[in-house]
Enzyme design. Structure first.
Site, PDB file in Angstrom:
ATOM      1  CG  ASP A  87      22.818 127.444  31.367  1.00  0.00           C
ATOM      2  OD1 ASP A  87      22.856 127.929  32.272  1.00  0.00           O
ATOM      3  OD2 ASP A  87      24.109 128.038  31.530  1.00  0.00           O
ATOM      4  CB  CYS A  88      18.717 130.482  33.448  1.00  0.00           C
ATOM      5  SG  CYS A  88      17.763 128.821  34.627  1.00  0.00           S
ATOM      6  CD  GLN A  89      22.372 130.765  39.402  1.00  0.00           C
ATOM      7  OE1 GLN A  89      23.370 130.590  38.232  1.00  0.00           O
ATOM      8  NE2 GLN A  89      23.648 130.717  40.152  1.00  0.00           N
ATOM      9  CE1 TYR A 116      28.660 127.810  36.043  1.00  0.00           C
ATOM     10  CE2 TYR A 116      27.744 128.472  38.212  1.00  0.00           C
ATOM     11  CZ  TYR A 116      28.988 128.260  37.229  1.00  0.00           C
ATOM     12  OH  TYR A 116      30.159 128.657  37.716  1.00  0.00           O
TER      13      TYR A 116
END
Length: 138
Positions: A87-89, A116
């Site tokens: 996952d990332c932003q 996120y």
């Protein structure tokens, strides 16, 4: 629960945040990898038992640059057969990281679509700071 290996070659699988949360809570996912910067991670991250913060990109005066040690760092904590969610932003960096992991032989890797931001928007539970996680400091 089936395999995350729904891809052919290095085509990344993308899960929605609700499916990702289910896999995390069920214990199927061995490690959850947050590829955001350490600064982003400390502001809040997914609530997961086994979480790693290994940035895929770094902020530099010249702009964002890829972490040249990313694969080495992931490999030091994870086996190629481990079920992983990345996952990332917003889901862009994690999609690239997922594709890189698949190209390097990781077999059960999925990108969390929307990242996120989508997780937080759905109210699925977040943590602040570094508690209950392994955060690699740079």
């Amino acid at each position: 629960m089936g395999s995350l290996d729904k891809s052919s070659g290095s085509q990344a699988v993308t899960l929605d945040v609700v499916e990702a949360k289910h896999l995390i809570q069920s214990g199927y996912v061995n490690v959850y990898i947050d590829v955001r910067t350490v600064e982003e991670y400390k502001k809040g991250h997914v609530e997961a038992e086994k979480i790693l913060n290994i940035p895929y990109m770094f902020n530099t005066p010249e702009g964002m640059v890829k972490n040249p040690e990313f694969m080495k760092e992931v490999s030091s904590f994870c086996k190629v057969e481990d079920p992983l969610i990345v996952d990332c932003q917003s889901g862009v960096r994690s999609l690239h990281a997922t594709a890189d992991l698949l190209k390097c032989g990781f077999k059960n890797v999925a990108n969390m679509g929307g990242g996120y931001l989508a997780w937080n928007e759905k109210g699925l539970g977040i943590k602040m700071g570094n508690r209950r996680c392994k955060s690699l400091q740079y």
